[in-house]
Design a protein around this motif. Structure first.
Motif, mmCIF file in Angstrom:
data_model
loop_
_atom_site.group_PDB
_atom_site.id
_atom_site.type_symbol
_atom_site.label_atom_id
_atom_site.label_comp_id
_atom_site.label_asym_id
_atom_site.label_seq_id
_atom_site.Cartn_x
_atom_site.Cartn_y
_atom_site.Cartn_z
ATOM 1 N N UNK A 138 16.101 24.055 -5.657
ATOM 2 C CA UNK A 138 14.964 24.310 -5.610
ATOM 3 C C UNK A 138 14.547 24.954 -6.562
ATOM 4 N N UNK A 139 13.195 24.693 -6.720
ATOM 5 C CA UNK A 139 12.345 24.590 -8.568
ATOM 6 C C UNK A 139 10.986 25.318 -7.834
ATOM 7 N N UNK A 140 10.678 26.387 -8.585
ATOM 8 C CA UNK A 140 9.856 27.721 -9.223
ATOM 9 C C UNK A 140 9.282 26.876 -10.627
ATOM 10 N N UNK A 141 7.993 26.761 -10.484
ATOM 11 C CA UNK A 141 6.707 26.728 -11.544
ATOM 12 C C UNK A 141 6.845 27.774 -11.836
ATOM 13 N N UNK A 175 18.294 28.895 -6.622
ATOM 14 C CA UNK A 175 16.841 28.332 -6.848
ATOM 15 C C UNK A 175 17.474 28.002 -8.634
ATOM 16 N N UNK A 176 16.418 27.248 -8.901
ATOM 17 C CA UNK A 176 15.863 27.099 -10.668
ATOM 18 C C UNK A 176 14.318 27.635 -10.901
ATOM 19 N N UNK A 193 12.510 35.481 -4.924
ATOM 20 C CA UNK A 193 11.886 34.416 -4.090
ATOM 21 C C UNK A 193 13.462 33.786 -3.087
ATOM 22 N N UNK A 194 14.684 33.993 -4.580
ATOM 23 C CA UNK A 194 16.273 33.722 -4.784
ATOM 24 C C UNK A 194 16.616 34.127 -3.594
ATOM 25 N N UNK A 200 21.415 30.974 -5.224
ATOM 26 C CA UNK A 200 21.778 31.262 -6.212
ATOM 27 C C UNK A 200 20.860 31.439 -7.730
ATOM 28 N N UNK A 201 20.601 32.389 -8.049
ATOM 29 C CA UNK A 201 19.423 31.588 -9.411
ATOM 30 C C UNK A 201 19.420 31.747 -10.638
#
Length: 218
Positions: A138-141, A175-176, A193-194, A200-201
């Protein structure tokens, strides 16, 4: 560079909205961008002296309602042409429209940034496609790290129904965080958030990826 924006969630530095050089609309490229990458578009323009770009940002929250994106873009293209812009570029990837933006581009004779979504073009589309292990990520910017509550937690109802986390995120492993700027405060937010999602982060600094080349090419 001129800036128009739609939607209260887009917060831009005041100085970034001031035109560096006055040009006629016929000399400018009208870039219609997702509000989630507004800061990044402005940063690339500022760093590369792209003062011929006139930026119009549509609401970032439309990513939660992708059926709104193509009609919104179609309206924005029409308004830009009515205002005298002949050169128009879409700072959108496919963004969950199932090819709808590509069909709009063919119909209107405009181009968009290549890629399926911003996670891909920030990473670099070729590099992103090569990572088989990301299928469970799951991605965050930067934008989503800042707006995690407003754009992930609240729309999915996780604040009201925490049991839904397993339903939405049970198949993810990590979470990436794909960061455009190295910001320790945002890294802490992404890590939180992770932890909240029980994933995992992983941190990856991408910079602006293919967005820089796309804006320079127009």
């Amino acid at each position: 560079m001129d800036v128009d924006h739609m939607g209260p969630e887009i917060l831009l530095p005041e100085e970034a909205a001031s035109p560096a050089k006055e040009r006629s609309t016929s000399e400018k490229v009208h870039v219609i961008a997702c509000g989630a990458i507004a800061r990044e578009v402005l940063a690339v323009c500022r760093q590369n002296n792209l003062d011929h770009i006139h930026l119009n940002c549509l609401p970032a929250i439309w990513h939660a309602y992708p059926q709104k994106i193509v009609p919104g873009l179609e309206q924005a293209i029409g308004e830009a042409r009515d205002a005298g812009f002949s050169r128009i570029f879409l700072a959108y990837a496919d963004c969950g429209t199932g090819g709808g933006i590509d069909e709009l581009c063919r119909r209107e004779g405009v181009e968009r940034i290549a890629g399926p979504h911003c996670y891909s073009f920030f990473t670099g589309n070729e590099r992103f496609a090569e990572r088989d292990d990301d299928v469970f990520s799951f991605f965050l910017t930067d934008f989503l790290a800042r707006q995690f509550e407003a754009f992930v937690v609240e729309p999915l109802g996780l604040d009201r129904h925490p049991q839904l986390k397993e339903m939405y995120f049970g198949n993810y492993r990590k979470l990436v965080y794909l960061s455009q700027e190295e910001d320790e405060a945002l890294q802490r937010k992404a890590l939180e958030a992770a932890d909240f999602l029980g994933l995992e982060y992983e941190y990856r600094f991408t910079g602006y990826g293919d967005l820089r080349h796309a804006l320079q090419s127009v």
